[in-house]
Design a protein around this motif. Sequence first.
Motif, short mmCIF file in Angstrom:
data_model
loop_
_atom_site.label_atom_id
_atom_site.label_comp_id
_atom_site.label_asym_id
_atom_site.label_seq_id
_atom_site.Cartn_x
_atom_site.Cartn_y
_atom_site.Cartn_z
N ARG A 1 0.83 -1.21 0.00
CA ARG A 1 0.00 0.00 0.00
C ARG A 1 0.86 1.26 0.00
O ARG A 1 2.00 1.27 0.49
CB ARG A 1 -1.00 -0.03 1.15
CG ARG A 1 -0.63 0.47 2.53
CD ARG A 1 0.59 -0.10 3.15
NE ARG A 1 0.72 0.18 4.56
CZ ARG A 1 1.35 1.23 5.09
NH1 ARG A 1 1.95 2.13 4.34
NH2 ARG A 1 1.42 1.36 6.40
N ALA B 1 0.33 5.10 1.37
CA ALA B 1 -0.62 5.69 2.32
C ALA B 1 -0.31 7.16 2.61
O ALA B 1 0.18 7.51 3.68
CB ALA B 1 -0.60 4.88 3.61
N PRO B 2 -0.57 8.04 1.64
CA PRO B 2 -0.24 9.45 1.86
C PRO B 2 -1.25 10.15 2.77
O PRO B 2 -2.39 9.70 2.90
CB PRO B 2 -0.33 10.04 0.45
CG PRO B 2 -1.34 9.19 -0.25
CD PRO B 2 -1.18 7.80 0.32
N SER B 3 -0.80 11.22 3.40
CA SER B 3 -1.71 12.08 4.16
C SER B 3 -2.00 13.30 3.30
O SER B 3 -1.07 13.98 2.87
CB SER B 3 -1.04 12.53 5.46
OG SER B 3 -0.66 11.40 6.21
N GLU C 1 -4.61 8.77 4.45
CA GLU C 1 -4.51 8.85 5.92
C GLU C 1 -4.91 10.27 6.32
O GLU C 1 -4.07 11.15 6.52
CB GLU C 1 -3.10 8.46 6.34
CG GLU C 1 -2.77 7.07 5.82
CD GLU C 1 -1.90 6.22 6.73
OE1 GLU C 1 -0.94 6.75 7.28
OE2 GLU C 1 -2.20 5.02 6.86
N TYR D 1 -2.26 7.99 14.47
CA TYR D 1 -1.54 7.31 13.37
C TYR D 1 -1.30 5.83 13.72
O TYR D 1 -1.62 4.94 12.94
CB TYR D 1 -0.22 8.04 13.09
CG TYR D 1 0.74 7.19 12.30
CD1 TYR D 1 0.43 6.81 10.99
CD2 TYR D 1 1.93 6.73 12.85
CE1 TYR D 1 1.28 6.00 10.26
CE2 TYR D 1 2.79 5.91 12.13
CZ TYR D 1 2.45 5.55 10.83
OH TYR D 1 3.29 4.74 10.12
N VAL E 1 -3.20 2.99 11.45
CA VAL E 1 -2.38 2.29 10.46
C VAL E 1 -2.32 0.78 10.77
O VAL E 1 -2.40 -0.06 9.87
CB VAL E 1 -0.98 2.96 10.40
CG1 VAL E 1 -0.04 2.40 11.42
CG2 VAL E 1 -0.37 2.90 9.05
N ARG F 1 7.36 1.55 3.39
CA ARG F 1 7.29 2.97 3.77
C ARG F 1 8.69 3.45 4.09
O ARG F 1 9.63 2.65 4.18
CB ARG F 1 6.35 3.16 4.96
CG ARG F 1 6.77 2.44 6.21
CD ARG F 1 5.73 2.65 7.31
NE ARG F 1 5.98 1.76 8.42
CZ ARG F 1 5.03 1.30 9.24
NH1 ARG F 1 3.77 1.65 9.08
NH2 ARG F 1 5.34 0.50 10.24
N LEU G 1 9.87 5.87 9.47
CA LEU G 1 8.82 5.21 10.24
C LEU G 1 9.24 3.83 10.74
O LEU G 1 8.42 3.07 11.25
CB LEU G 1 7.54 5.12 9.40
CG LEU G 1 6.88 6.49 9.16
CD1 LEU G 1 5.78 6.38 8.11
CD2 LEU G 1 6.32 7.05 10.46
N1 GLU Z 1 0.63 8.57 6.17
C1 GLU Z 1 2.03 8.45 6.45
C2 GLU Z 1 2.78 9.55 5.72
O1 GLU Z 1 2.25 10.18 4.84
C3 GLU Z 1 2.58 7.11 6.00
C4 GLU Z 1 2.19 6.05 6.94
C5 GLU Z 1 2.67 4.65 6.63
O2 GLU Z 1 3.05 4.35 5.50
O3 GLU Z 1 2.63 3.84 7.56
O4 GLU Z 1 3.91 9.79 6.08
#
Ligand code: GLU
Length: 284
Positions: free
Chosen positions: A6, A8-10, A42, A197, A201, A215, A219
């Motif tokens: 996946r 997963a952008p904010s 996200e 978060y 997640v 990712r 993280l």
């Molecule tokens: N939403 C997070 C971001 O934009 C990424 C989270 C993830 O991949 O676990 O940095």
Amino acid sequence: MTTLTRFAPSPTGRLHLGHAYSALFAEQQARQADGRLLVRMEDIDTTRCRPEFDHAIIEDLEWLGLSYEPNIRRQSQHMDDYAGALATLHDMDLLYSCFCTRSDIRQEIDAAGYAPHDIPSGPDGPLYPGTCRNLSPSEQQDREDAGDSFALRLDMSAAIKVGGPLHWTDRAQGQMTAEPELFGDVVLARKDTPTSYHLAVSLDDHLQGITLVTRGEDLFAATHVHRLIQALLGLDTPEYRHHRLLTDENGKRFAKRDKAQTLAELRNQGESPDEIRRTLGFEP
Ligand code: GLU
């Protein structure tokens, strides 16, 4: 098992080259395994996320030619799922209400009289000193009834006792021993939004059947907490692959405020999706 990755952008800004790298990395990992890629928005942070950025991100991903599944999960539409997980943790006696403001926390840490380099800290900065963990249930209730806003924190040592020793696998770094204690009593529901978060997640990766989380390595440490949440809630544990962070020519990480490197700007300057893929080291 089919590989499912996946991106997963904010939606708090336009995508820049660093995001493109992350999206293409997730696509590459899925492709190499004959798997699929999901996109997840996200957008739990209602103060910073905006629908126009959500639309712009989709526009940029389409332009880049990213191969992803059409069903996009938006976290803001699934608050009931997070509330259910919080109720489970509450029933396990692993959460407490925290009324502290940032300045309360700072004052409490100052009052403890540590030398600056001795302040107990984790990957996200100084650890929460535990002030509200010691409130009695009736004190907690009185403050909630008085309308004081509060976050929900995980009682980390109690949670670790329940979770027991845990491991997770990063495809580049190998088997890791989970060390969620590094983070102390993390917030699982914020004062301004009824999740966090870490909680969202962990739950979403399970509910969406993600088998490989890709990712940025910023993280990496967060995975220690996610592994514990998985154990507490009986969620599946995916594999992980944390990738390098892309930097500009000065070695600085791309940030949303750097307008020059947004995909929209590069597109306006006449760059093609294939050029961007090649520049970032991916096959067109
Ligand atoms: N939403 C997070 C971001 O934009 C990424 C989270 C993830 O991949 O676990 O940095």
